[in-house]
Write an enzyme that holds these catalytic residues in place. Structure first.
Site, PDB file in Angstrom:
ATOM      1  N   CYS A  64      36.418  36.680  37.997  1.00  0.00           N
ATOM      2  CA  CYS A  64      35.925  37.149  36.699  1.00  0.00           C
ATOM      3  C   CYS A  64      35.404  38.584  36.799  1.00  0.00           C
ATOM      4  O   CYS A  64      34.415  38.834  37.491  1.00  0.00           O
ATOM      5  CB  CYS A  64      34.829  36.192  36.225  1.00  0.00           C
ATOM      6  SG  CYS A  64      33.842  36.788  34.856  1.00  0.00           S
ATOM      7  N   CYS A  67      31.821  39.063  35.607  1.00  0.00           N
ATOM      8  CA  CYS A  67      30.891  38.474  36.583  1.00  0.00           C
ATOM      9  C   CYS A  67      30.602  39.461  37.705  1.00  0.00           C
ATOM     10  O   CYS A  67      29.459  39.599  38.138  1.00  0.00           O
ATOM     11  CB  CYS A  67      31.477  37.201  37.184  1.00  0.00           C
ATOM     12  SG  CYS A  67      31.726  35.860  36.009  1.00  0.00           S
TER      13      CYS A  67
END
Length: 145
Positions: A64, A67
């Site tokens: 991600c 993230c």
């Protein structure tokens, strides 16, 4: 397992366990230390739910992009709020039970736990200043004697 953390005040290296009963302080100058730990399905109860201080849980995934962007910002917030909050990082790919339990449908998802209970929740990445403001507004008010 314990991590070695340098004290931001004096530079002393300190060993901090992922699960502990007190708040980490420097062994030399007694300054509060940032507490950052990883947890999974099998360690979450000891590391996060039984924490003696509120816990900021970062539900993230290595694939991600947002993230990877928010990770350093969360670590900055944990350093700035040392002694007030513990950062626990949970890789949802390695901890599918926790992802189901907290109904994580998007990553990053941030949870603020106090006494093992979810007090606040937020999805998506944000700058460190915004995250710090969200955490501070979500932290329990200290009781006065």
């Amino acid at each position: 397992m314990a991590d070695i953390v340098a004290c931001p005040a004096c530079g002393q290296r300190n060993r901090i366990g992922a699960a502990a009963t007190g708040k980490p302080v420097c062994g030399k100058c007694r300054a509060a230390l940032p507490w950052i730990a990883d947890a999974g399905d099998d360690t979450f109860a000891a590391v996060a739910e039984k924490s003696p201080m509120p816990v900021l849980v970062d539900m993230w995934a290595p694939w991600c992009g947002p993230c990877r962007t928010v990770g350093p910002a969360l670590e900055q917030v944990a350093r700035e709020l040392a002694g007030r909050v513990k950062l626990v990082k949970v890789d949802v790919d390695q901890a599918p039970g926790l992802a189901r339990r907290f109904a994580v449908q998007a990553v990053p998802t941030l949870l603020l736990l106090d006494g093992g209970q979810v007090k606040a929740r937020q999805s998506g990445a944000a700058p460190a200043a915004v995250l710090r403001r969200w955490v501070e507004q979500s932290l329990p008010t200290p009781s006065r004697p």
